[in-house]
Design an enzyme around this catalytic site. Sequence first.
Site, PDB file in Angstrom:
ATOM      1  N   ARG A 160     -11.657   8.163 -45.642  1.00 21.90           N
ATOM      2  CA  ARG A 160     -10.843   9.284 -45.147  1.00 21.90           C
ATOM      3  C   ARG A 160      -9.556   9.430 -45.960  1.00 21.90           C
ATOM      4  O   ARG A 160      -9.127  10.554 -46.255  1.00 21.90           O
ATOM      5  CB  ARG A 160     -10.515   9.069 -43.667  1.00 21.90           C
TER       6      ARG A 160
ATOM      7  N   HIS B 238      -8.445  12.906 -47.863  1.00 19.20           N
ATOM      8  CA  HIS B 238      -7.167  13.578 -47.606  1.00 19.20           C
ATOM      9  C   HIS B 238      -6.274  13.586 -48.841  1.00 19.20           C
ATOM     10  O   HIS B 238      -5.440  14.466 -48.988  1.00 19.20           O
ATOM     11  CB  HIS B 238      -6.453  12.913 -46.428  1.00 19.20           C
TER      12      HIS B 238
ATOM     13  N   ASN C  25      -2.620  14.347 -40.708  1.00 19.12           N
ATOM     14  CA  ASN C  25      -2.552  12.964 -41.173  1.00 19.12           C
ATOM     15  C   ASN C  25      -1.881  11.998 -40.215  1.00 19.12           C
ATOM     16  O   ASN C  25      -2.244  10.821 -40.157  1.00 19.12           O
ATOM     17  CB  ASN C  25      -1.801  12.898 -42.509  1.00 19.12           C
TER      18      ASN C  25
ATOM     19  N   HIS D 204     -18.931  11.644 -41.902  1.00 20.02           N
ATOM     20  CA  HIS D 204     -18.716  11.386 -40.483  1.00 20.02           C
ATOM     21  C   HIS D 204     -19.868  10.600 -39.862  1.00 20.02           C
ATOM     22  O   HIS D 204     -19.907  10.425 -38.647  1.00 20.02           O
ATOM     23  CB  HIS D 204     -18.505  12.690 -39.723  1.00 20.02           C
TER      24      HIS D 204
END
Length: 338
Positions: A70, A74, A102, A200
């Site tokens: 992740r 990001h 975040n 995911h």
Amino acid sequence: MAAQFRPRILAMQFLAAIAFISGITRSGASDPPLTLDYYASSCPSVLKIIREEMEREMLLDPRNAALVLRLHFHDCFVQGCDGSVLLDDIFTLRGEKTASPNINSLKGFEIIDRIKSRVEFGCPGIVSCADILTIAARDAVLLVGGPYWDVPLGRKDSRSASYELANTIPTPNEGLIPIIYKFLSLGLSVTDTVALSGAHTIGMARCEYFRARIYGDYELTSGGSPSSEVRLSQLKSTCPAAGGGDNNIAPFDYETPYTFDNSYYHLLLNGEGLLDSDQELYSSLLALQTRKLVEQYALDPAAFFQQFSISMVKMGNLTNPDSFVDGEVRKCCRFVNA
């Protein structure tokens, strides 16, 4: 307007939007100056070091794989993969860690700190934090059963961050069109969108991010089967409707939460995606191409693994042009060099 014509009109609007978006945004991606042998002479042990450190982190907690993956996502969605997400706030620089997508979502910064410390011990001032994060994300996937891919290297660490751009990262309750638009704006295709969403298959989400889904159309999309009703009841126990419990967590993929596989897509077929943004890939009236891809990856895990690898390289190749001009190799991933 007759109800039976509405899905067709929405579909036509969707195709027109995709055609327009594709025409104005795909040019944003360019071939970065990255190579597979970038550290072959300057730090030949870097891949081995990072793999060993990720193995240690996974022994401590298998959830660390999702945390690192992740972080990489990001990072790349803001200014390209330049390590900007790792920067702490200081008086002269506002970082990305406190941006809305975040602040309660990103963890694992200490993992990258530990890897960086080990790499610096062996190869001081050579390997960028951006490259470390990209390699660590690949190893994280591999260590929980996912595919391997070669990682092009040579990124520089940015001396800046963008709090504003960090607030445009796709959100859990976003609709299909805005999600696809955000991927396309980076030069990532609809296929990349569906494949990368397969990340995911590991990881957890906070109640705050899936409350709208489970008290919204979860029961409708899942058809109210006995198994889905049991799952929905569990989720509601974890995440009360009246507020509170925002920090309670649930796995994206409750069947195999610590294994990188294609189970995520089976859940979408069953209407049991945890987030609205997940289920939209299959259940939205506009999910023309994305629905077919979800079905393909649910039926063919090898096809998912192959495309995920391709899409991860493509995302990892999103670079910050400024970092190649005035970027650096940070001594500490949290701060620019003095």
